[in-house]
Write an enzyme that holds these catalytic residues in place. Structure first.
Site, PDB file in Angstrom:
ATOM      1  N   HIS A 142      16.632  48.720 -19.750  1.00 46.74           N
ATOM      2  CA  HIS A 142      16.656  47.732 -18.674  1.00 46.74           C
ATOM      3  C   HIS A 142      18.084  47.228 -18.501  1.00 46.74           C
ATOM      4  CE1 HIS A 142      14.687  44.761 -16.062  1.00 46.74           C
ATOM      5  NE2 HIS A 142      15.595  43.903 -16.512  1.00 46.74           N
ATOM      6  N   SER A 192      16.814  45.428 -23.294  1.00 45.21           N
ATOM      7  CA  SER A 192      17.750  44.930 -22.288  1.00 45.21           C
ATOM      8  C   SER A 192      19.195  45.205 -22.702  1.00 45.21           C
ATOM      9  CB  SER A 192      17.559  43.423 -22.079  1.00 45.21           C
ATOM     10  OG  SER A 192      18.535  42.943 -21.191  1.00 45.21           O
ATOM     11  N   ASP A 199      20.498  44.679 -16.432  1.00 43.54           N
ATOM     12  CA  ASP A 199      20.553  43.496 -15.582  1.00 43.54           C
ATOM     13  C   ASP A 199      21.911  43.374 -14.896  1.00 43.54           C
ATOM     14  OD1 ASP A 199      17.981  42.220 -15.998  1.00 43.54           O
ATOM     15  OD2 ASP A 199      18.622  41.892 -18.063  1.00 43.54           O
ATOM     16  N   MET A 254      20.012  41.500  -9.696  1.00 44.97           N
ATOM     17  CA  MET A 254      19.973  40.053  -9.414  1.00 44.97           C
ATOM     18  C   MET A 254      21.205  39.723  -8.580  1.00 44.97           C
ATOM     19  SD  MET A 254      18.577  38.562 -13.036  1.00 44.97           S
ATOM     20  CE  MET A 254      18.928  39.957 -14.093  1.00 44.97           C
ATOM     21  N   ASP A 263       9.862  40.189 -17.843  1.00 46.00           N
ATOM     22  CA  ASP A 263      11.209  40.073 -18.402  1.00 46.00           C
ATOM     23  C   ASP A 263      11.523  38.611 -18.676  1.00 46.00           C
ATOM     24  OD1 ASP A 263      13.881  40.265 -19.079  1.00 46.00           O
ATOM     25  OD2 ASP A 263      14.563  40.906 -17.105  1.00 46.00           O
ATOM     26  N   MET A 297       9.255  37.660 -13.491  1.00 42.31           N
ATOM     27  CA  MET A 297      10.206  36.985 -14.382  1.00 42.31           C
ATOM     28  C   MET A 297       9.488  35.902 -15.175  1.00 42.31           C
ATOM     29  SD  MET A 297      13.059  38.527 -14.012  1.00 42.31           S
ATOM     30  CE  MET A 297      14.005  37.421 -15.078  1.00 42.31           C
ATOM     31  N   HIS A 354      17.914  46.318 -12.677  1.00 40.64           N
ATOM     32  CA  HIS A 354      17.421  45.067 -12.096  1.00 40.64           C
ATOM     33  C   HIS A 354      18.577  44.369 -11.383  1.00 40.64           C
ATOM     34  CE1 HIS A 354      15.619  40.810 -13.048  1.00 40.64           C
ATOM     35  NE2 HIS A 354      15.620  41.082 -11.761  1.00 40.64           N
ATOM     36  N   MET A 412      24.144  41.251 -12.375  1.00 37.27           N
ATOM     37  CA  MET A 412      24.227  39.895 -11.809  1.00 37.27           C
ATOM     38  C   MET A 412      25.573  39.706 -11.107  1.00 37.27           C
ATOM     39  SD  MET A 412      22.711  37.753 -15.036  1.00 37.27           S
ATOM     40  CE  MET A 412      21.554  38.512 -16.184  1.00 37.27           C
TER      41      MET A 412
END
Length: 216
Positions: A31, A6, A33, A66, A173, A135, A64, A35
């Site tokens: 990966h 990550s 993330d 979010m 994850d 998740m 990913h 947000m």
């Protein structure tokens, strides 16, 4: 099992170097993330950071999202170099339209479910998906404890997908480390995201190799 370190756990002052380090350490994907501070109570980075990092590794970028309205930003992430784009089934965008948009860029589409969302929420979209992300923590912050009670969702999704003629990759994850990865392997998870366990390890290559060995 594939291991996806990550990016959130990397040293952002050495972004390119950190990506190259994961490449040499035997990671299978990176990966990332994203947000927005609205869908989850945290803000990370956007498409420009991913674009800056793209030249430093040939590993697939597993992005990913979010974020509340992913449909608005798919083009940006596609152009930034994403190979997989995951949206949340709980987001505000039209799910089918957003998945179709991801696929239209030649990028693999994925759908994620939060802990309180049933596995069945992804069933209507399986024909548009490469992957489902389960998740195993509440999304938003790194370093949370693994929620083993999320694992039955994996079998549920795989069984249903098979029954309707789809072969779905399952990613997990959240809180995955040397103590929890064997549980992930036992239920058939294909890709495990690991943050601090890899990026903060004294030897990332050794850490990834150990995770893979424990998953066998």
């Amino acid at each position: 099992m594939q291991i996806a370190p990550s990016f959130l756990s990397c040293d952002f002052s050495k972004l390119g170097e950190e990506l190259g380090r994961m490449d040499k350490a035997g990671a299978d994907l990176i990966h990332l993330d994203v947000m927005d501070g609205h869908f989850v109570p945290n803000i990370t980075f956007g498409a420009p950071v991913i674009k800056w990092g793209r030249p430093y590794t040939k590993l697939p970028f597993d992005v990913h999202l979010m974020i509340s309205e992913p449909h608005r930003y798919i083009k940006d992430f596609a152009e930034a170099g994403a190979d997989i784009i995951t949206i949340h089934v709980e987001c505000d965008s039209d799910i089918a339209e957003t998945l179709d948009l991801i696929n239209s860029f030649g990028i693999k589409a994925a759908l994620s479910v939060k802990p309180n969302t049933p596995a069945s929420a992804v069933f209507p979209y399986l024909d548009k998906l490469y992957m489902v992300l389960v998740m195993t923590v509440e999304p938003g912050f790194g370093g949370q404890s693994f929620m083993a009670d999320m694992l039955p969702k994996v079998g549920e999704i795989k069984r249903y997908a098979k029954s309707v003629g789809h072969d779905i990759v399952i990613e997990a994850d959240g809180g995955i480390n040397e103590e929890t990865i064997a549980q992930c392997a036992a239920v058939g998870i294909d890709i495990s995201v690991s943050g601090t366990g890899v990026f903060k390890a004294p030897d990332a290559k050794e850490a990834i190799a150990k995770l893979k060995a424990l998953a066998e």
